[in-house]
Design a protein around this motif. Structure first.
Motif, mmCIF file in Angstrom:
data_model
loop_
_atom_site.group_PDB
_atom_site.id
_atom_site.type_symbol
_atom_site.label_atom_id
_atom_site.label_comp_id
_atom_site.label_asym_id
_atom_site.label_seq_id
_atom_site.Cartn_x
_atom_site.Cartn_y
_atom_site.Cartn_z
ATOM 1 N N GLN A 1 11.091 12.910 -5.484
ATOM 2 C CA GLN A 1 11.929 14.145 -4.942
ATOM 3 C C GLN A 1 13.164 13.813 -4.221
ATOM 4 N N LEU A 2 13.302 12.833 -3.449
ATOM 5 C CA LEU A 2 14.618 12.650 -2.886
ATOM 6 C C LEU A 2 15.490 11.942 -3.895
ATOM 7 N N GLU A 3 15.056 11.284 -4.939
ATOM 8 C CA GLU A 3 15.833 10.701 -5.856
ATOM 9 C C GLU A 3 16.503 11.959 -6.631
ATOM 10 N N LEU B 1 5.425 8.160 -3.074
ATOM 11 C CA LEU B 1 6.067 8.162 -4.619
ATOM 12 C C LEU B 1 6.435 9.593 -4.766
ATOM 13 N N GLU B 2 5.746 10.510 -4.795
ATOM 14 C CA GLU B 2 6.148 11.925 -4.910
ATOM 15 C C GLU B 2 7.263 12.308 -4.130
ATOM 16 N N ASP C 1 0.914 -1.131 0.026
ATOM 17 C CA ASP C 1 -0.036 -0.019 -0.279
ATOM 18 C C ASP C 1 0.811 1.398 -0.057
ATOM 19 N N LEU C 2 1.829 1.386 0.727
ATOM 20 C CA LEU C 2 2.980 2.518 0.615
ATOM 21 C C LEU C 2 3.621 2.615 -0.680
ATOM 22 N N LYS C 3 3.962 1.443 -1.362
ATOM 23 C CA LYS C 3 4.421 1.554 -2.608
ATOM 24 C C LYS C 3 3.668 2.254 -3.864
ATOM 25 N N ALA C 4 1.929 2.257 -3.335
ATOM 26 C CA ALA C 4 0.989 2.729 -4.236
ATOM 27 C C ALA C 4 0.941 4.064 -3.629
ATOM 28 N N ASN C 5 0.975 4.618 -2.517
ATOM 29 C CA ASN C 5 0.757 6.034 -2.110
ATOM 30 C C ASN C 5 1.194 6.799 -2.887
ATOM 31 N N GLN C 6 0.443 7.833 -3.166
ATOM 32 C CA GLN C 6 0.952 8.774 -4.299
ATOM 33 C C GLN C 6 2.004 9.967 -3.369
#
Length: 195
Positions: free
Chosen positions: A135-137, A130-131, A122-127
């Motif tokens: 941003q961190l990348e 992901l945003e 669920d965390l992987k799909a959380n917008q």
């Protein structure tokens, strides 16, 4: 007449030496200031990353409440890293290593948080997650770019400080080279990925 011409030549030669010396001094100051500006840019990028961390932690908390140790590790690493500030005019190799170690602790802690996405679909799909991850990348890329630009500016400055004839002016006025960022220990080894 001969004394006047000899004196005139000596005065002209002295004026030329003084003008050349001023030119070298100005060049040293300019390149030192460029290196210090690039160092400030590095610190700005690290601060922006530190500012993103509370949002990332808050997003992950909702999904991985029992991963408290991981979250606390990130918060602790951020607190430690943001306490270390270095005046660019006082930058030494030892201070740079201390700063780099604290930033490396943040990178390590963030890696652990980002690894949680595999354990929590669920965390992987959380917008929001992901945003923030995106941003961190992007931030990590901007940090690497800022560090490279700092190293470039510090190398140009170091060359002026160490290479004649400007090295004479540099030693006369106490100009010292700036330390460079180096790869973290163990960076030459590829990370081990297990599934």
């Amino acid at each position: 007449m001969k004394k006047i011409s000899t004196t005139f030549v000596v005065v002209i030669v002295l004026i030329i030496f003084v003008l050349v010396g001023f030119g070298m001094y100005r060049g040293l100051v300019s390149t030192r200031n460029d290196a210090e500006k690039e160092w400030s840019n590095v610190q700005t990028q690290y601060q922006q990353r530190a500012d993103l961390i509370p949002n990332l932690v808050a997003t992950v908390k909702g999904y991985a409440a029992h991963e408290q140790g991981t979250l606390e590790g990130v918060i602790e690493a951020r607190a430690k890293a943001t306490q270390i500030t270095i005046d660019p005019t006082q930058l030494t190799p030892e201070k740079l290593k201390e700063y780099q170690a604290a930033q490396g602790d943040i990178s390590s802690a963030l890696g652990k948080i980002l690894a949680l996405r595999e354990a929590y679909p669920d965390l992987k799909a959380n917008q929001n997650f992901l945003e923030l991850q995106s941003q961190l990348e992007g931030m990590e890329h901007r940090i690497a770019t800022a560090r490279t630009r700092y190293n470039d500016a510090a190398t140009i400055y170091k060359n002026k400080v160490e290479q004649p004839p400007s090295s004479f002016v540099a030693s006369l006025f106490g100009f010292q080279p700036k330390p460079l960022f180096e790869a973290a220990q163990g960076a030459e080894n590829a990370p081990k990925v297990e599934f």
